[in-house]
Design a protein around this motif. Structure first.
Motif, PDB file in Angstrom:
ATOM      1  N   MET A 112       0.851  -1.180   0.000  1.00 14.48           N
ATOM      2  CA  MET A 112       0.000   0.000   0.000  1.00 14.48           C
ATOM      3  C   MET A 112       0.888   1.231   0.000  1.00 14.48           C
ATOM      4  N   THR A 113       0.443   2.258  -0.669  1.00 11.40           N
ATOM      5  CA  THR A 113       1.192   3.499  -0.769  1.00 11.40           C
ATOM      6  C   THR A 113       0.305   4.659  -0.336  1.00 11.40           C
ATOM      7  N   SER A 114       0.695   5.859  -0.699  1.00  9.38           N
ATOM      8  CA  SER A 114      -0.020   7.056  -0.266  1.00  9.38           C
ATOM      9  C   SER A 114      -0.178   8.013  -1.445  1.00  9.38           C
ATOM     10  N   ILE A 115      -1.197   8.843  -1.383  1.00 10.68           N
ATOM     11  CA  ILE A 115      -1.398   9.825  -2.444  1.00 10.68           C
ATOM     12  C   ILE A 115      -0.313  10.898  -2.423  1.00 10.68           C
ATOM     13  N   SER A 116       0.408  11.018  -1.313  1.00  9.97           N
ATOM     14  CA  SER A 116       1.501  11.989  -1.248  1.00  9.97           C
ATOM     15  C   SER A 116       2.799  11.437  -1.854  1.00  9.97           C
ATOM     16  N   ASP A 117       2.828  10.154  -2.192  1.00 11.71           N
ATOM     17  CA  ASP A 117       3.977   9.560  -2.877  1.00 11.71           C
ATOM     18  C   ASP A 117       4.131  10.265  -4.232  1.00 11.71           C
ATOM     19  N   VAL A 128      -3.380   3.292 -10.557  1.00 12.62           N
ATOM     20  CA  VAL A 128      -3.470   3.763  -9.177  1.00 12.62           C
ATOM     21  C   VAL A 128      -4.931   3.634  -8.790  1.00 12.62           C
ATOM     22  N   GLN A 129      -5.167   3.026  -7.646  1.00 15.58           N
ATOM     23  CA  GLN A 129      -6.526   2.870  -7.104  1.00 15.58           C
ATOM     24  C   GLN A 129      -6.571   3.616  -5.773  1.00 15.58           C
ATOM     25  N   VAL A 130      -7.523   4.529  -5.660  1.00 20.76           N
ATOM     26  CA  VAL A 130      -7.684   5.313  -4.433  1.00 20.76           C
ATOM     27  C   VAL A 130      -9.035   4.946  -3.816  1.00 20.76           C
ATOM     28  N   GLN A 131      -8.993   4.307  -2.668  1.00 17.37           N
ATOM     29  CA  GLN A 131     -10.198   3.985  -1.909  1.00 17.37           C
ATOM     30  C   GLN A 131     -10.350   5.033  -0.812  1.00 17.37           C
ATOM     31  N   GLY A 132     -11.588   5.406  -0.513  1.00 17.58           N
ATOM     32  CA  GLY A 132     -11.757   6.383   0.555  1.00 17.58           C
ATOM     33  C   GLY A 132     -13.184   6.814   0.742  1.00 17.58           C
ATOM     34  N   PRO A 153      -8.428   9.740   0.789  1.00 13.45           N
ATOM     35  CA  PRO A 153      -7.964   8.350   0.707  1.00 13.45           C
ATOM     36  C   PRO A 153      -7.881   7.667   2.070  1.00 13.45           C
ATOM     37  N   THR A 154      -8.326   6.426   2.097  1.00 10.00           N
ATOM     38  CA  THR A 154      -8.090   5.559   3.249  1.00 10.00           C
ATOM     39  C   THR A 154      -7.123   4.441   2.860  1.00 10.00           C
ATOM     40  N   ARG A 155      -7.003   4.209   1.553  1.00  4.83           N
ATOM     41  CA  ARG A 155      -6.084   3.184   1.043  1.00  4.83           C
ATOM     42  C   ARG A 155      -5.741   3.539  -0.398  1.00  4.83           C
ATOM     43  N   VAL A 156      -4.478   3.402  -0.745  1.00  3.14           N
ATOM     44  CA  VAL A 156      -4.025   3.654  -2.110  1.00  3.14           C
ATOM     45  C   VAL A 156      -3.193   2.456  -2.551  1.00  3.14           C
TER      46      VAL A 156
END
Length: 141
Positions: free
Chosen positions: A1-6, A79-83, A130-133
């Motif tokens: 899992m990564t982050s949208i700030s990556d 890229v998949q952004v769940q939230g 985002p809660t998960r990326v």
């Protein structure tokens, strides 16, 4: 899992005119997906939709959504952004975000026209926190 700030995630999301596919649920529980134009502000995905659209009604009922953006040619990536989504009907914010999104997809010369057209009552600014990326940047490897 990564982050949208990556930086790799942000660069991927903001490259060119990639369209996001927004997944949400119908009132009877059916999964639905719709393309959306979007941008990234801070650590949120931002897009506009109508209050009475299927997307707008679904988010009001259940703010859990997923946005997937892909690269459909080699090296293939996504890229998949769940939230969770929040909405605002503030006219100034609508015009500002609609203009920024339009600048990306239709260019600077038409951005203000699109911003004014879409920044009207009945439209919403949607912010996906985002809660998960999840991301993969080279699926041919």
């Amino acid at each position: 899992m990564t982050s949208i700030s990556d930086p790799r995630v942000r660069d991927f999301l903001l490259q060119g005119t990639r369209t996001g596919m927004l997944a949400y649920t119908a009132s009877d529980g059916r999964p639905l997906a719709a393309p959306v134009w979007f941008t990234v502000e801070g650590d949120e995905i931002v897009f506009n939709t109508g209050e009475k659209t299927a997307k707008g009604r679904s988010i009001a009922r259940d703010p859990r959504v997923t946005l997937t953006v892909d690269l459909p040619e080699p090296p293939y990536a996504f890229v998949q952004v769940q939230g969770e989504a929040s909405v605002s009907a503030d006219t100034d914010e609508l015009v500002r975000t609609a203009t920024a999104i339009a600048r990306r997809y239709v260019g600077s010369e038409q951005a203000e026209e699109f911003g004014r057209r879409n920044g009207v009552p009945g439209e919403l600014v949607v912010r996906l926190r985002p809660t998960r990326v999840n991301a993969a940047f080279d699926m041919t490897d």
